[in-house]
Write an enzyme that holds these catalytic residues in place. Structure first.
Site, mmCIF file in Angstrom:
data_model
loop_
_atom_site.group_PDB
_atom_site.id
_atom_site.type_symbol
_atom_site.label_atom_id
_atom_site.label_comp_id
_atom_site.label_asym_id
_atom_site.label_seq_id
_atom_site.Cartn_x
_atom_site.Cartn_y
_atom_site.Cartn_z
ATOM 1 C CB CYS A 232 3.582 1.266 12.641
ATOM 2 S SG CYS A 232 3.309 2.163 11.266
ATOM 3 C CG HIS B 294 3.942 3.778 7.814
ATOM 4 N ND1 HIS B 294 2.872 4.298 8.929
ATOM 5 C CD2 HIS B 294 2.819 3.391 6.903
ATOM 6 C CE1 HIS B 294 1.367 4.004 8.506
ATOM 7 N NE2 HIS B 294 2.401 2.977 7.265
ATOM 8 C CG HIS C 13 -0.606 5.444 3.671
ATOM 9 N ND1 HIS C 13 1.139 5.891 3.680
ATOM 10 C CD2 HIS C 13 -0.530 4.035 4.374
ATOM 11 C CE1 HIS C 13 0.610 5.167 4.564
ATOM 12 N NE2 HIS C 13 0.305 4.015 4.144
ATOM 13 C CD GLU D 78 -0.862 0.307 4.097
ATOM 14 O OE1 GLU D 78 -2.100 -0.808 3.461
ATOM 15 O OE2 GLU D 78 -0.126 0.941 4.882
ATOM 16 C CG HIS E 200 4.766 0.792 3.111
ATOM 17 N ND1 HIS E 200 4.010 2.578 2.451
ATOM 18 C CD2 HIS E 200 3.987 1.029 3.842
ATOM 19 C CE1 HIS E 200 3.127 2.440 2.971
ATOM 20 N NE2 HIS E 200 2.540 1.082 4.299
HETATM 21 MN MN MN Z 1 1.213 1.862 5.515
#
Ligand code: MN
Length: 168
Positions: free
Chosen positions: A136, A88, A84, A82, A122
């Site tokens: 995370c 992270h 976004h 994914e 990732h």
């Molecule tokens: Mn992610």
């Protein structure tokens, strides 16, 4: 997908209110566990991930603007491929595995620090014979992860490094 759709919020739901000052880690349990922290499914539905759980350790209810989650992947399992808008910050604390960040695959182990920049593909994968556990950090208010379109999958599959690593 238009911008409105992409900006939808992906907030970790908490089943408990503000947390007590100390919650103990359960040493010796199967996997990493903490007092009062439920072990949840990684995502509600889907077959684009395997053998992975999610625990929300800290979040908005605790007066923070970030969520701290602990993800645990069983041997040979993997997270969703994914990307976004939010970044992270990842701290590996258990086991061994691999992470795809953009166009590179890295092996990771405790206490490696992994940064996933905005809009970067990732995917995490545990080693074949070991779990992979990592903390995370994400903003509480964040956009929903995007998975690759059919056209993007085609491009990723053709990439020498990415193509052989990804699981969809
Ligand atoms: Mn992610």
């Amino acid at each position: 997908m238009d911008g409105t759709e992409a900006r939808k919020i992906d907030r970790d739901e908490r089943e408990i209110g503000p947390v007590p000052p100390l919650r103990r880690h359960h040493a010796g349990a199967v996997g990493y566990r903490w007092d009062g922290v439920p072990v949840k499914q990684y995502k509600e539905t889907g077959t684009h991930f395997q053998k992975i759980t999610r625990q929300v350790l800290f979040g908005a209810n605790d007066g923070l603007s970030s969520d701290v989650r602990y993800f645990e992947i069983w041997p040979d399992g993997h997270s969703t491929l994914e990307r976004h808008e939010h970044a992270h910050a990842v701290i590996v604390i258990n086991g061994r595995g691999y992470v795809l960040i953009g166009e590179a695959v890295h092996s990771i182990a405790p206490f490696d620090l992994v940064h996933i920049p905005a809009m970067t593909w990732h995917q995490f994968r545990a080693a074949p014979d070991e779990p992979l556990g990592f903390l995370c950090l994400v903003p509480c208010d964040r956009d929903r992860p995007l998975r690759p379109s059919t056209e993007e999958v085609k491009g990723l599959r053709e990439h020498a490094t990415i193509g052989t690593f990804i699981r969809l």
